[in-house]
Design a protein around this motif. Structure first.
Motif, PDB file in Angstrom:
ATOM      1  N   HIS A  62      81.019  60.281  52.291  1.00  6.00           N
ATOM      2  CA  HIS A  62      81.107  58.860  52.643  1.00  6.00           C
ATOM      3  C   HIS A  62      80.490  58.655  54.018  1.00  6.00           C
ATOM      4  O   HIS A  62      80.639  59.512  54.904  1.00  6.00           O
ATOM      5  CB  HIS A  62      82.576  58.423  52.654  1.00  6.00           C
ATOM      6  CG  HIS A  62      82.775  56.944  52.693  1.00  6.00           C
ATOM      7  ND1 HIS A  62      82.740  56.218  53.871  1.00  6.00           N
ATOM      8  CD2 HIS A  62      82.996  56.040  51.702  1.00  6.00           C
ATOM      9  CE1 HIS A  62      82.935  54.940  53.606  1.00  6.00           C
ATOM     10  NE2 HIS A  62      83.094  54.808  52.303  1.00  6.00           N
ATOM     11  N   PRO A  63      79.797  57.534  54.242  1.00  5.19           N
ATOM     12  CA  PRO A  63      79.155  57.321  55.551  1.00  5.19           C
ATOM     13  C   PRO A  63      80.143  57.230  56.708  1.00  5.19           C
ATOM     14  O   PRO A  63      79.811  57.590  57.837  1.00  5.19           O
ATOM     15  CB  PRO A  63      78.373  56.010  55.363  1.00  5.19           C
ATOM     16  CG  PRO A  63      78.984  55.360  54.165  1.00  5.19           C
ATOM     17  CD  PRO A  63      79.463  56.466  53.292  1.00  5.19           C
ATOM     18  N   THR A  64      81.366  56.765  56.449  1.00  5.30           N
ATOM     19  CA  THR A  64      82.409  56.698  57.492  1.00  5.30           C
ATOM     20  C   THR A  64      83.701  57.270  56.922  1.00  5.30           C
ATOM     21  O   THR A  64      84.590  56.532  56.506  1.00  5.30           O
ATOM     22  CB  THR A  64      82.627  55.252  57.976  1.00  5.30           C
ATOM     23  OG1 THR A  64      82.961  54.414  56.849  1.00  5.30           O
ATOM     24  CG2 THR A  64      81.362  54.711  58.640  1.00  5.30           C
ATOM     25  N   ALA A  68      87.196  55.609  54.828  1.00  6.53           N
ATOM     26  CA  ALA A  68      86.866  55.583  53.406  1.00  6.53           C
ATOM     27  C   ALA A  68      88.110  55.351  52.550  1.00  6.53           C
ATOM     28  O   ALA A  68      89.196  55.827  52.875  1.00  6.53           O
ATOM     29  CB  ALA A  68      86.212  56.900  52.993  1.00  6.53           C
ATOM     30  N   PHE A  84      77.550  63.045  54.687  1.00  9.30           N
ATOM     31  CA  PHE A  84      76.874  62.008  53.918  1.00  9.30           C
ATOM     32  C   PHE A  84      75.355  62.128  53.999  1.00  9.30           C
ATOM     33  O   PHE A  84      74.654  61.946  52.990  1.00  9.30           O
ATOM     34  CB  PHE A  84      77.309  60.626  54.415  1.00  9.30           C
ATOM     35  CG  PHE A  84      76.693  59.483  53.646  1.00  9.30           C
ATOM     36  CD1 PHE A  84      77.210  59.103  52.410  1.00  9.30           C
ATOM     37  CD2 PHE A  84      75.596  58.795  54.148  1.00  9.30           C
ATOM     38  CE1 PHE A  84      76.645  58.063  51.690  1.00  9.30           C
ATOM     39  CE2 PHE A  84      75.016  57.754  53.431  1.00  9.30           C
ATOM     40  CZ  PHE A  84      75.552  57.381  52.203  1.00  9.30           C
ATOM     41  N   TYR A 281      81.716  58.223  45.597  1.00  8.57           N
ATOM     42  CA  TYR A 281      81.437  57.126  46.512  1.00  8.57           C
ATOM     43  C   TYR A 281      79.996  56.659  46.330  1.00  8.57           C
ATOM     44  O   TYR A 281      79.075  57.477  46.135  1.00  8.57           O
ATOM     45  CB  TYR A 281      81.656  57.568  47.963  1.00  8.57           C
ATOM     46  CG  TYR A 281      83.100  57.867  48.282  1.00  8.57           C
ATOM     47  CD1 TYR A 281      83.986  56.843  48.595  1.00  8.57           C
ATOM     48  CD2 TYR A 281      83.584  59.177  48.258  1.00  8.57           C
ATOM     49  CE1 TYR A 281      85.330  57.113  48.883  1.00  8.57           C
ATOM     50  CE2 TYR A 281      84.916  59.457  48.548  1.00  8.57           C
ATOM     51  CZ  TYR A 281      85.778  58.419  48.855  1.00  8.57           C
ATOM     52  OH  TYR A 281      87.094  58.690  49.126  1.00  8.57           O
ATOM     53  N   ARG A 283      76.494  55.699  47.310  1.00  7.58           N
ATOM     54  CA  ARG A 283      75.621  56.048  48.427  1.00  7.58           C
ATOM     55  C   ARG A 283      74.718  54.887  48.817  1.00  7.58           C
ATOM     56  O   ARG A 283      74.058  54.929  49.852  1.00  7.58           O
ATOM     57  CB  ARG A 283      74.781  57.277  48.061  1.00  7.58           C
ATOM     58  CG  ARG A 283      75.615  58.537  47.833  1.00  7.58           C
ATOM     59  CD  ARG A 283      74.739  59.756  47.578  1.00  7.58           C
ATOM     60  NE  ARG A 283      73.819  60.016  48.675  1.00  7.58           N
ATOM     61  CZ  ARG A 283      74.147  60.645  49.791  1.00  7.58           C
ATOM     62  NH1 ARG A 283      75.401  61.085  49.966  1.00  7.58           N
ATOM     63  NH2 ARG A 283      73.247  60.851  50.738  1.00  7.58           N
ATOM     64  N   LYS A 295      77.753  49.886  48.928  1.00  8.00           N
ATOM     65  CA  LYS A 295      77.689  51.216  49.532  1.00  8.00           C
ATOM     66  C   LYS A 295      79.041  51.573  50.144  1.00  8.00           C
ATOM     67  O   LYS A 295      79.648  50.770  50.852  1.00  8.00           O
ATOM     68  CB  LYS A 295      76.613  51.235  50.614  1.00  8.00           C
ATOM     69  CG  LYS A 295      76.456  52.569  51.333  1.00  8.00           C
ATOM     70  CD  LYS A 295      75.352  52.495  52.373  1.00  8.00           C
ATOM     71  CE  LYS A 295      75.200  53.790  53.147  1.00  8.00           C
ATOM     72  NZ  LYS A 295      74.093  53.725  54.144  1.00  8.00           N
ATOM     73  N   GLY A 296      79.530  52.781  49.842  1.00  4.26           N
ATOM     74  CA  GLY A 296      80.796  53.246  50.389  1.00  4.26           C
ATOM     75  C   GLY A 296      81.996  52.968  49.516  1.00  4.26           C
ATOM     76  O   GLY A 296      83.081  53.511  49.770  1.00  4.26           O
TER      77      GLY A 296
END
Length: 389
Positions: A62-64, A68, A84, A281, A283, A295-296
């Motif tokens: 996950h980007p954060t 998440a 990620f 998740y 992307r 996204k996410g």
């Protein structure tokens, strides 16, 4: 390896079963809340779940990660995994490193050892006489004997491994799961350091330590993951598989009379059992069946609905060891297909080959209503399985 320390309590019930498992006219994707109270998209039905397993727009990272949505409080299954930015490359490299240890040739070489371990455990069970707890006598020790030998770690540490496994898979106690993750990682790190000091030996761990550029932390993480996933699935499936067959005596008798059906039986048992969903998740922003996914966002690929989709499987909740229909998705599908699936198959095949040969009159020693099942861990499974013969 990062862990969480906050103790939490589930704020939502279990994600409900997809209607697809009961009716072909269900919504293929719908909004749900996870046991942590986080929003998610539940994806239902065989064909859509199978397609999304191969969709590169989905991943485990996950980007954060700190913010998440989670699928449960389990450290191992409930939160994002990996970096990620580099996830696709990291996954490809990991599989390239580990695939040789689970290749068809390696499984053929390992099978006689699995047969020897199984025979020895069943000898002990027979010598003690019935009734016996098949869970404690066979389902728990066999996969641990196999995976510790395959990886190259001490079987004498099996009790710690079982305790850490139960804690890591805990769906409700975040602090317990996190503590187990930290302890197990430290243990795995110590095994790597010991291997560095005294090189040699066989198995996955010694081989990984010889790979140039592979850090101790990465090796420890891979060792932990293999120990965890490499034995827990088999423990659960041996117990649930034996239970399903003994609750369907006509299927047990058919298998006793036709042992060549063991491989098909293993697949049918893996399909039949209620599976946990696979968390993914997004992307990037995209659409699923016309539904916009940001996204996410968290998607739960409902394997239970896929494996019991009535448009694919006839009478999907029944056990039929001669079914011969579509491939089940219990091990996933595509680029992330479970690495340990060949090992689990070998173990399950050997178990049922020997059980039907040595105990053709095997039967439950208690009323099925008296059996207890794990409800606090993601993998479920029986706590004991009393049998007689």
């Amino acid at each position: 390896m990062t862990t969480e320390t906050e103790t939490t309590t589930p704020s939502a019930a279990q994600v409900p079963r997809c209607p697809m498992s009961e009716s072909a006219a269900a919504e293929p994707i719908r909004r749900v809340a996870t046991p942590t109270g986080d929003p998610a998209w539940q994806v239902c039905g065989y064909h859509l779940v199978k397609d999304l397993f191969t969709d590169a727009r989905l991943g485990r990272a996950h980007p954060t990660p700190a913010t998440a949505p989670r699928s449960s409080y389990s450290v191992f299954f409930g939160s994002p995994l990996g970096n990620f930015e580099t996830e696709p490359e990291d996954n490809a490299r990991m599989r390239q490193l580990l695939n040789p240890f689970f290749s068809p040739r390696r499984m053929r070489e390992l099978r006689p050892r699995v047969e020897k371990f199984t025979s020895r455990l069943l000898d002990d069970m027979a010598a003690a006489g019935g009734p016996a707890d098949l869970h404690a006598a066979l389902a728990v020790p066999l996969p641990l004997l196999v995976i510790t030998e395959l990886i190259g770690v001490p079987y004498s540490d099996r009790e710690m491994v079982r305790e850490w496994t139960a804690a890591l898979f805990d769906k409700y106690d975040a602090a317990k799961s996190a503590q187990a993750g930290a302890e197990w990682f430290a243990y795995s790190k110590s095994l790597v350091e010991q291997q560095r000091r005294t090189p040699g030996g066989t198995g996955v761990l010694p081989s990984l330590c010889e790979v140039e550029g592979l850090s101790d932390d990465v090796i420890a993480t891979l060792t932990l993951s293999l120990l965890l996933a490499g034995h827990e699935t088999s423990v659960v499936e041996i117990g649930l598989g034996a239970l399903a067959l003994l609750q369907n005596p006509e299927q047990w008798e058919l298998l006793v009379s036709r042992p060549e059906l063991v491989p098909d039986t293993v697949d049918e048992l893996l399909r039949l059992h209620k599976s946990t969903g696979f968390a993914r998740y997004a992307r990037t922003d995209f659409e699923v069946e016309g539904v916009p996914i940001a996204k996410g966002e968290l998607l739960l690929l409902d394997v239970d609905s896929a494996n019991h989709d009535p448009t694919v499987f006839t009478d999907p909740r029944s056990l039929n060891i001669t079914r011969g229909e579509a491939q089940h998705l219990g091990f996933g599908y595509g680029p992330r297909y479970c690495l340990g699936a060949p090992l689990a198959r070998v173990e399950l095949e050997v178990v049922f080959e020997q059980l039907i040969a040595r105990f053709p009159n095997l039967h439950l020693a208690v009323d099925p209503a008296e059996l207890n099942f794990r409800t606090d861990v993601a993998t479920n499974g029986v706590t004991e399985l009393p049998v007689a013969w």
